[in-house]
Scaffold this motif. Structure first.
Motif, mmCIF file in Angstrom:
data_model
loop_
_atom_site.group_PDB
_atom_site.id
_atom_site.type_symbol
_atom_site.label_atom_id
_atom_site.label_comp_id
_atom_site.label_asym_id
_atom_site.label_seq_id
_atom_site.Cartn_x
_atom_site.Cartn_y
_atom_site.Cartn_z
ATOM 1 N N UNK A 203 20.581 87.709 -28.355
ATOM 2 C CA UNK A 203 19.195 87.551 -28.826
ATOM 3 C C UNK A 203 18.842 86.107 -29.177
ATOM 4 N N UNK A 204 19.793 85.382 -29.763
ATOM 5 C CA UNK A 204 19.576 83.972 -30.072
ATOM 6 C C UNK A 204 19.902 83.152 -28.827
ATOM 7 N N UNK A 205 18.923 82.460 -28.237
ATOM 8 C CA UNK A 205 19.181 81.745 -26.986
ATOM 9 C C UNK A 205 19.963 80.455 -27.153
ATOM 10 N N UNK A 206 20.188 80.009 -28.403
ATOM 11 C CA UNK A 206 20.924 78.774 -28.637
ATOM 12 C C UNK A 206 22.423 79.053 -28.602
ATOM 13 N N UNK A 207 23.122 78.441 -27.636
ATOM 14 C CA UNK A 207 24.575 78.591 -27.548
ATOM 15 C C UNK A 207 25.236 77.787 -28.662
ATOM 16 N N UNK A 208 26.509 78.035 -28.937
ATOM 17 C CA UNK A 208 27.219 77.216 -29.919
ATOM 18 C C UNK A 208 27.060 75.731 -29.609
ATOM 19 N N UNK A 209 26.825 74.932 -30.636
ATOM 20 C CA UNK A 209 26.496 73.523 -30.438
ATOM 21 C C UNK A 209 27.533 72.776 -29.604
ATOM 22 N N UNK A 210 28.822 73.114 -29.794
ATOM 23 C CA UNK A 210 29.862 72.385 -29.072
ATOM 24 C C UNK A 210 29.794 72.613 -27.564
ATOM 25 N N UNK A 211 29.146 73.694 -27.146
ATOM 26 C CA UNK A 211 29.006 73.977 -25.713
ATOM 27 C C UNK A 211 28.290 72.840 -25.006
ATOM 28 N N UNK A 212 27.221 72.356 -25.597
ATOM 29 C CA UNK A 212 26.423 71.295 -24.979
ATOM 30 C C UNK A 212 27.214 69.993 -24.897
ATOM 31 N N UNK A 213 27.917 69.675 -25.974
ATOM 32 C CA UNK A 213 28.719 68.454 -25.990
ATOM 33 C C UNK A 213 29.818 68.500 -24.942
ATOM 34 N N UNK A 214 30.475 69.657 -24.810
ATOM 35 C CA UNK A 214 31.581 69.763 -23.862
ATOM 36 C C UNK A 214 31.102 69.582 -22.428
ATOM 37 N N UNK A 215 29.918 70.101 -22.116
ATOM 38 C CA UNK A 215 29.368 69.908 -20.779
ATOM 39 C C UNK A 215 29.021 68.452 -20.538
ATOM 40 N N UNK A 216 28.359 67.832 -21.519
ATOM 41 C CA UNK A 216 27.962 66.431 -21.373
ATOM 42 C C UNK A 216 29.174 65.537 -21.169
ATOM 43 N N UNK A 217 30.273 65.859 -21.840
ATOM 44 C CA UNK A 217 31.499 65.069 -21.687
ATOM 45 C C UNK A 217 32.073 65.162 -20.276
ATOM 46 N N UNK A 218 31.754 66.246 -19.578
ATOM 47 C CA UNK A 218 32.205 66.418 -18.190
ATOM 48 C C UNK A 218 31.246 65.791 -17.187
ATOM 49 N N UNK A 219 30.204 65.130 -17.694
ATOM 50 C CA UNK A 219 29.233 64.504 -16.816
ATOM 51 C C UNK A 219 28.166 65.452 -16.316
ATOM 52 N N UNK A 220 28.066 66.630 -16.934
ATOM 53 C CA UNK A 220 27.058 67.621 -16.566
ATOM 54 C C UNK A 220 25.980 67.639 -17.639
ATOM 55 N N UNK A 221 24.756 67.308 -17.277
ATOM 56 C CA UNK A 221 23.655 67.278 -18.234
ATOM 57 C C UNK A 221 23.251 68.698 -18.594
#
Length: 261
Positions: A203-221
Motif C-alpha cells: 500500500x505504501x509506494x515508497x520502498x525502503x530508503x536504502x533501495x534507492x541508494x543501492x541502485x544509484x551506487x550501481x549507476x542506475x538512476x
C-alpha cells in the motif's frame, strides 16, 4: 541525461490523470506546461506503423475493439481515443513536440515475443530505433520495457547508444537476460513476491530508503512510480539518487515541487 541534484517529472502516458492517455492532446498539454520528459507506450500495427497505445488492443482506451497488431493504421485511426483524439504514431509525437527544447522521450516497448511472437516483437524494436535515428534523438530517448529480452536486443544493436529503463525489484521484469548489464534507469516499486510468484505492490509506494541508494551506487538512476504523490517524499529521496518521478498529474506535481510555476 539528468543533472545532479535536480528533479524531473515525467508525464505518464502524457498526462493521463487529466487528459486522454497517449494522445497528442495529453502530450502537448504536458509539454506546453513545462514538462520535459514524456512517457509513452508503443505497439506496432499490422502494416508496421508505430502506434502510441498502452494495451495490445483498442478496447479499453478507445471506442473501437481489436488487437493493434491485427489492425492497419487506417483502421486504428477511425477510433476515438478520448475527446475526439486519434491514436497517434511515434513520428507524430516527435514532430508535435519538436519545438520543446530538450524534450526527453521515455519509450516503452510493448510488443512482447511471448504474446506477439519473436519476429514481430524484434521488428517492432528495430522500427522504434530506426525512427529515433531518423529524428536524431538517440541522446534524448530512453528505451523502456518490462522485457529484458527486448532491452537486450536494443542494447546489442548499438551498445551504450541508448539509455535503458527497467523496473526494480527485477522480478517485475521477465526474460532470461541480466538487466544490470544494460540498465541506466529503473522505476522502483515497493513490492514483495506473492505465493503465486507474482509481484504484489505494498500500500505504501515508497520502498525502503536504502533501495534507492543501492541502485544509484550501481549507476542506475532510480525513478519513482506514479503511485508516489507526496512532494515531501520526493524531495527526501533526491538525496538517495532519485532524479525522476513518473506522474499521471505531471503539471500539478511539478508546480507543487516548485519546478514550474
Amino acid at each position: 541525461m539528468f543533472q545532479a541534484n535536480k528533479l524531473y517529472v515525467c508525464g505518464h502516458r502524457g498526462a493521463r490523470g487529466v487528459k486522454p492517455e497517449n494522445t497528442m492532446l495529453g502530450f502537448r498539454y504536458a509539454a506546453e506546461n513545462g514538462i520535459r520528459i514524456l512517457e509513452t507506450d508503443i505497439h506496432m500495427s499490422a502494416d508496421r506503423k508505430l502506434m502510441l497505445i498502452h494495451d495490445d488492443s483498442l478496447d479499453r482506451t478507445t471506442d473501437k475493439t481489436g488487437l493493434v497488431r491485427e489492425l492497419t493504421f487506417d483502421q486504428i485511426r477511425t477510433a476515438n481515443a478520448g475527446d475526439g483524439e486519434k491514436v497517434p504514431t511515434l513520428e507524430e509525437l516527435f514532430e508535435g513536440t519538436a519545438d520543446c527544447e530538450g524534450m526527453i522521450y521515455n519509450l516503452e516497448l510493448k510488443d512482447f515475443a511471448e504474446t506477439e511472437g519473436e519476429d514481430f516483437a524484434l521488428e517492432s524494436v528495430d522500427r522504434v530505433l530506426g525512427a529515433v535515428e531518423r529524428y536524431g534523438l538517440a541522446d534524448r530517448v530512453i528505451i523502456n520495457s518490462f522485457s529484458t529480452h527486448l532491452l537486450a536486443h536494443a542494447h546489442k544493436k548499438a551498445p551504450g547508444r541508448y539509455a535503458m529503463h527497467g523496473f526494480f525489484p527485477f522480478y517485475h521484469m521477465f526474460g532470461a537476460e541480466d538487466p544490470t548489464e544494460f540498465l541506466t534507469n529503473a522505476t522502483v516499486f515497493n513490492s514483495t513476491l506473492g505465493q503465486d510468484g507474482k509481484p504484489v505492490n505494498n500500500p505504501d509506494p515508497i520502498a525502503p530508503f536504502e533501495t534507492y541508494s543501492s541502485l544509484a551506487e550501481k549507476g542506475i538512476t532510480p525513478w519513482l512510480p506514479s503511485a508516489v504523490r507526496d512532494p515531501a517524499f520526493v524531495i527526501t529521496l533526491l538525496g538517495r539518487g532519485v532524479r525522476v518521478i513518473t506522474s499521471d498529474y505531471p503539471v500539478a506535481l511539478s508546480r507543487a515541487l516548485g519546478l514550474i510555476y
